[in-house]
Motif scaffolding. Structure first.
Motif, PDB file in Angstrom:
ATOM      1  N   PHE A  95      10.649 -26.284  44.838  1.00 11.80           N
ATOM      2  CA  PHE A  95      11.308 -24.988  44.827  1.00 11.80           C
ATOM      3  C   PHE A  95      11.467 -24.458  46.239  1.00 11.80           C
ATOM      4  O   PHE A  95      10.767 -24.872  47.160  1.00 11.80           O
ATOM      5  CB  PHE A  95      10.550 -23.978  43.943  1.00 11.80           C
ATOM      6  N   THR A  96      12.418 -23.550  46.381  1.00 14.28           N
ATOM      7  CA  THR A  96      12.715 -22.893  47.652  1.00 14.28           C
ATOM      8  C   THR A  96      12.735 -21.395  47.406  1.00 14.28           C
ATOM      9  O   THR A  96      13.234 -20.949  46.380  1.00 14.28           O
ATOM     10  CB  THR A  96      14.098 -23.326  48.172  1.00 14.28           C
ATOM     11  N   ILE A 118      14.810 -17.412  44.313  1.00 14.31           N
ATOM     12  CA  ILE A 118      13.952 -18.560  44.035  1.00 14.31           C
ATOM     13  C   ILE A 118      14.842 -19.637  43.427  1.00 14.31           C
ATOM     14  O   ILE A 118      15.427 -19.449  42.368  1.00 14.31           O
ATOM     15  CB  ILE A 118      12.820 -18.199  43.065  1.00 14.31           C
ATOM     16  N   ILE A 119      14.950 -20.768  44.127  1.00 18.24           N
ATOM     17  CA  ILE A 119      15.794 -21.873  43.675  1.00 18.24           C
ATOM     18  C   ILE A 119      14.887 -23.026  43.275  1.00 18.24           C
ATOM     19  O   ILE A 119      14.139 -23.557  44.100  1.00 18.24           O
ATOM     20  CB  ILE A 119      16.791 -22.302  44.760  1.00 18.24           C
ATOM     21  N   LEU A 120      14.934 -23.377  42.003  1.00 17.59           N
ATOM     22  CA  LEU A 120      14.137 -24.470  41.467  1.00 17.59           C
ATOM     23  C   LEU A 120      14.965 -25.748  41.474  1.00 17.59           C
ATOM     24  O   LEU A 120      16.150 -25.719  41.145  1.00 17.59           O
ATOM     25  CB  LEU A 120      13.721 -24.171  40.022  1.00 17.59           C
ATOM     26  N   THR A 121      14.344 -26.854  41.841  1.00 17.13           N
ATOM     27  CA  THR A 121      14.967 -28.160  41.697  1.00 17.13           C
ATOM     28  C   THR A 121      14.232 -28.855  40.569  1.00 17.13           C
ATOM     29  O   THR A 121      13.034 -29.143  40.680  1.00 17.13           O
ATOM     30  CB  THR A 121      14.872 -28.989  42.993  1.00 17.13           C
ATOM     31  N   SER A 146      21.606 -33.893  42.329  1.00 17.57           N
ATOM     32  CA  SER A 146      20.608 -32.889  42.677  1.00 17.57           C
ATOM     33  C   SER A 146      21.151 -31.476  42.498  1.00 17.57           C
ATOM     34  O   SER A 146      20.414 -30.559  42.166  1.00 17.57           O
ATOM     35  CB  SER A 146      20.115 -33.096  44.112  1.00 17.57           C
ATOM     36  N   GLU A 147      22.451 -31.290  42.682  1.00 18.81           N
ATOM     37  CA  GLU A 147      23.041 -29.959  42.485  1.00 18.81           C
ATOM     38  C   GLU A 147      23.026 -29.561  41.011  1.00 18.81           C
ATOM     39  O   GLU A 147      22.914 -28.393  40.688  1.00 18.81           O
ATOM     40  CB  GLU A 147      24.463 -29.895  43.053  1.00 18.81           C
ATOM     41  N   ASP A 148      23.143 -30.548  40.116  1.00 19.54           N
ATOM     42  CA  ASP A 148      23.070 -30.260  38.686  1.00 19.54           C
ATOM     43  C   ASP A 148      21.667 -29.832  38.284  1.00 19.54           C
ATOM     44  O   ASP A 148      21.483 -29.198  37.251  1.00 19.54           O
ATOM     45  CB  ASP A 148      23.451 -31.496  37.865  1.00 19.54           C
ATOM     46  N   ASN A 149      20.679 -30.177  39.088  1.00 22.37           N
ATOM     47  CA  ASN A 149      19.289 -29.910  38.765  1.00 22.37           C
ATOM     48  C   ASN A 149      18.769 -28.615  39.385  1.00 22.37           C
ATOM     49  O   ASN A 149      17.585 -28.344  39.316  1.00 22.37           O
ATOM     50  CB  ASN A 149      18.405 -31.068  39.230  1.00 22.37           C
ATOM     51  N   LYS A 150      19.614 -27.835  39.994  1.00 23.80           N
ATOM     52  CA  LYS A 150      19.180 -26.593  40.641  1.00 23.80           C
ATOM     53  C   LYS A 150      19.366 -25.421  39.684  1.00 23.80           C
ATOM     54  O   LYS A 150      20.391 -25.296  39.031  1.00 23.80           O
ATOM     55  CB  LYS A 150      19.967 -26.355  41.919  1.00 23.80           C
TER      56      LYS A 150
END
Length: 120
Positions: A49-50, A63-66, A75-79
């Motif tokens: 996460f970021t 808050i950006i979860l991966t 990876s963009e689909d998983n955010k």
């Protein structure tokens, strides 16, 4: 001979411009999270996460979860963005403040064993 100092000065200026373009490229021009999850995400589903602090361009903590990859996803689909006001969001912010001492862009979920999430 007067040509060499001018070339060196021009080369140095080009290097500075290239360096500055990299710095400016990381400044968001708006909030990155348009839609935020209001429910907790299972801790096992989150890879990393970021947390982006408030800025002059975005007046909200983001808050950006991966999420861990499923088959054939980028990876963009998983955010996903998480509402920072949720209990999980507050736990992740606490972990970020205590564990992110080297100003990393992301933290692995395994770095936050104390942030127990409610069942999703």
């Amino acid at each position: 001979m007067a040509f060499l100092p001018k070339v060196l000065l021009l080369l140095m200026l080009a290097v500075v411009c290239v360096q500055m373009s990299g710095v400016l490229a990381e400044i968001p021009v708006r909030c990155q999270c348009v839609v935020k999850l209001k429910k907790a995400v299972r801790k096992e589903s989150i890879e990393e996460f970021t947390i982006l602090p408030r800025t002059s361009k975005c007046n909200e903590v983001e808050i950006i979860l991966t999420l861990k990859s499923a088959n054939n996803t980028t990876s963009e689909d998983n955010k996903r963005c998480l509402n920072p006001q949720t209990i999980q969001g507050q736990n992740l912010q606490s972990c970020w403040k205590s564990k992110n001492t080297n100003n990393a862009k992301t933290l692995k979920m395994s770095d936050c064993p104390m942030s127990q999430n409610p069942k999703a």
